[in-house]
Enzyme design. Structure first.
Site, PDB file in Angstrom:
ATOM      1  N   LYS A  84       0.991  -1.147  -0.115  1.00 54.14           N
ATOM      2  CA  LYS A  84      -0.081   0.086  -0.004  1.00 54.14           C
ATOM      3  C   LYS A  84       0.995   1.301   0.028  1.00 54.14           C
ATOM      4  O   LYS A  84       1.907   1.177   0.540  1.00 54.14           O
ATOM      5  CB  LYS A  84      -0.883  -0.123   1.405  1.00 54.14           C
ATOM      6  CG  LYS A  84      -1.893   1.093   1.286  1.00 54.14           C
ATOM      7  CD  LYS A  84      -2.713   0.961   2.641  1.00 54.14           C
ATOM      8  CE  LYS A  84      -3.755   2.216   2.685  1.00 54.14           C
ATOM      9  NZ  LYS A  84      -4.606   2.176   3.868  1.00 54.14           N
ATOM     10  N   SER A 159      -9.497   2.460   3.056  1.00 57.45           N
ATOM     11  CA  SER A 159      -8.763   2.784   2.142  1.00 57.45           C
ATOM     12  C   SER A 159      -7.642   1.941   1.273  1.00 57.45           C
ATOM     13  O   SER A 159      -7.073   2.260   0.474  1.00 57.45           O
ATOM     14  CB  SER A 159      -7.779   3.919   2.759  1.00 57.45           C
ATOM     15  OG  SER A 159      -7.100   3.260   3.785  1.00 57.45           O
ATOM     16  N   SER A 183      -9.582   0.092   7.340  1.00 57.83           N
ATOM     17  CA  SER A 183      -9.052  -0.114   5.777  1.00 57.83           C
ATOM     18  C   SER A 183      -8.345  -1.324   5.294  1.00 57.83           C
ATOM     19  O   SER A 183      -7.966  -1.399   4.210  1.00 57.83           O
ATOM     20  CB  SER A 183      -8.016   1.084   5.645  1.00 57.83           C
ATOM     21  OG  SER A 183      -8.909   2.275   5.588  1.00 57.83           O
TER      22      SER A 183
HETATM   23  N1  GLN Z   1     -12.791   4.786   6.807  1.00 56.14           N
HETATM   24  C1  GLN Z   1     -11.915   5.174   7.760  1.00 56.14           C
HETATM   25  C2  GLN Z   1     -11.749   6.755   7.456  1.00 56.14           C
HETATM   26  O1  GLN Z   1     -12.012   7.020   6.553  1.00 56.14           O
HETATM   27  C3  GLN Z   1     -11.069   4.398   8.002  1.00 56.14           C
HETATM   28  C4  GLN Z   1      -9.769   4.599   7.377  1.00 56.14           C
HETATM   29  C5  GLN Z   1      -8.676   3.571   7.655  1.00 56.14           C
HETATM   30  O2  GLN Z   1      -8.775   2.734   8.267  1.00 56.14           O
HETATM   31  N2  GLN Z   1      -7.510   4.284   7.202  1.00 56.14           N
HETATM   32  O3  GLN Z   1     -10.965   7.371   8.456  1.00 56.14           O
END
Ligand code: GLN
Length: 490
Positions: A84, A159, A183
């Site tokens: 990632k 994400s 994420s």
């Molecule tokens: N969807 C969550 C956010 O927008 C979690 C994102 C993540 O785990 N990086 O913060």
């Protein structure tokens, strides 16, 4: 014969070991597949084919030398892997999905990456992500959206959407992701793959570009619990460069030798089966719980009473931490620097141009929640409620060993489906945020499909540092079912 790009990590390592394939052949096969299908999916921000081919060749040579000498081989020697784009890979552009880091090449490797390089992996490239990992769909990437391999009109989740799509599309046998509020687990669920969000402190965050430092964790996505555990165990462990990494030995694998689930108590929290959840998601998760029961697990209804507060608590704490962490992008040390008329103008122009709308929204929310007049009412209050959410889990784990729950209220939604409504997007995270707030591990794995043949996932959450129990349960489930073996037709 299975196409070599469809290999699990276990199969790939066996094929490398027996000489059925070389790392160079395997790496070439992935790169060819990526070249062919990437235009439809856009799982990567940056591909590193030259470095990957050179790494694969070196791995093959090393294997030959070590074999000749009768020496032990690094455990993942020659295994291709996707990473990632929020994890630093030395000398490879690391953007975090943001224009502000468009040309940033870190001079060092993240510890998680370094440990896997030591174990012999070959990095294929950096996968797409919502900007600074803020999002649940990969739509917030400054480099374009990733498409879900099961239905390219839909999001892969986020994400870590690029990593999930890459694994589902057989662009790599496994990929690294990060999980601050879901994420790893939510994209794993949307793309029908397996993914671990480790206990906070189990895997070093050094070289993970920070989002919410009290919530961030580095995880793995792959095709099976066994594969994910193999890679997770090699990344886990103490790192003096991360003050929150715990000095504690890495457990023996939970998958190895797991035959049934006798003695395992599985808690099913009633707060996770609420109105608004897609009926097929609930049905698949309940069926999966029955499979666990058929393997000998005891199913217990439990309550995690503060669950509904996780969303407001997270959306105060995460933006607060983000606003502090993202203060470093000022145009001075690294990242974008715009033409300017003095230092304040430089900050404003560089940050104004470099950050996308969601990141700006979070910086503003977080700065507000931390500001002198509002700190007690928002940030301070959120921290107190966070403690209650953590206490819910502690109480539950007195009577059960794992908690089984859905990951997201729906299967993958359409690209653009949430329009410009940030709240609708935040609601995607209701079931994943509690584990991050409590610091406990969560393992996502596929448990079936909805009527449109979109994958449905389930998560098991466990006591801190008991990833092993989660892997064991998911492995037994995957021995009894074959949802994790299904791949999209692209
Ligand atoms: N969807 C969550 C956010 O927008 C979690 C994102 C993540 O785990 N990086 O913060």
């Amino acid at each position: 014969m299975t196409e070599i790009t469809a290999f699990t990590v276990k199969e790939a390592l066996q094929a490398l070991e027996t000489g059925q394939v070389s790392s160079l052949e395997l790496t070439k096969a992935y790169l060819e597949r990526i070249q062919r299908l990437e235009p439809a999916l856009h799982a990567f921000i940056t591909l590193t084919p030259d470095a990957a081919l050179a790494g694969a060749k070196a791995a093959d040579e090393r294997r030959a030398q070590l074999k000749k000498a009768g020496a032990a081989l690094p455990p993942l020697l020659g295994l291709p892997l996707a990473v990632k784009d929020v994890l630093c890979v030395k000398d490879v552009r690391t953007t975090c999905g943001s224009k502000i880091l468009e040309n940033f090449k870190p001079p060092f490797n993240a510890t998680s990456v370094q440990k896997l390089l030591n174990a012999g992996v070959v990095v294929l490239g950096k996968t797409n992500t919502d900007e600074f990992a803020m999002g649940s769909s990969t739509e917030n990437s400054a480099y374009g959206v990733t498409h879900n391999p099961w239905d390219t009109e839909r999001v892969p989740g986020g994400s870590s959407g690029g990593s999930a799509a890459a694994v589902a599309a057989c662009f790599a046998p496994a990929a690294l992701g990060t999980d601050t509020g879901g994420s790893v687990r939510q994209p794993a669920s949307f793309c029908g793959v397996t993914g671990i969000k480790p206990t906070y402190g189990r895997v070093s965050r050094y070289g993970l570009i920070a989002y919410g430092s009290s919530l961030d964790s580095v995880g793995v996505l792959g095709r099976s619990a066994e594969d994910v555990e193999t890679i997770f165990r090699l990344m886990a462990g103490f790192d003096p460069r991360d003050a929150t990494s715990l000095d504690r030995p890495v457990d023996e694998p939970g998958c190895a030798g797991a035959a049934d689930l006798k003695g395992l108590r599985v808690g099913v929290p009633k707060e996770y089966f609420i109105e608004g959840i897609q009926p097929e998601v609930e049905a698949r998760v309940r069926e999966a719980i029955q499979v666990l029961a058929a393997q000998g697990a005891q199913i217990v209804e439990i309550s995690l009473p503060h669950t509904s507060y996780a969303l407001p608590v997270y959306y105060l704490i995460a933006p607060a931490e983000a606003s502090a962490n993202l203060a470093r992008y000022d145009g001075v040390r690294f990242g974008l620097r715009e033409e300017n008329n003095g230092v304040i103008d430089m900050f404003m122009k560089s940050r104004g141009k470099g950050f996308g709308p969601e990141v700006k929204r979070r910086i503003m929310l977080g700065t507000y929640a931390l500001s002198a007049g509002y700190y007690d009412a928002y940030y301070g209050q959120a921290q107190k409620v966070r403690t209650l959410i953590k206490a819910d889990f502690e109480e539950a784990f007195k009577s059960v060993d794992v908690v089984a729950a859905p990951i997201a209220p729906t299967t993958a939604f359409k690209i653009g489906g949430h329009g410009d409504d940030p709240l609708a997007m935040y609601l995607e995270d209701v079931f994943t945020l509690p584990a991050n707030l409590a610091g406990v591990p969560g393992l996502a794995f596929p448990v079936g499909f909805d009527a449109q043949k979109l994958p449905v996932g389930m998560q098991l959450m466990g006591r801190p540092f008991e990833e092993r129990t989660l892997f064991r349960a998911a492995h037994v489930y995957q021995q009894a079912t074959d949802f994790h073996k299904q791949t999209p037709a692209i």
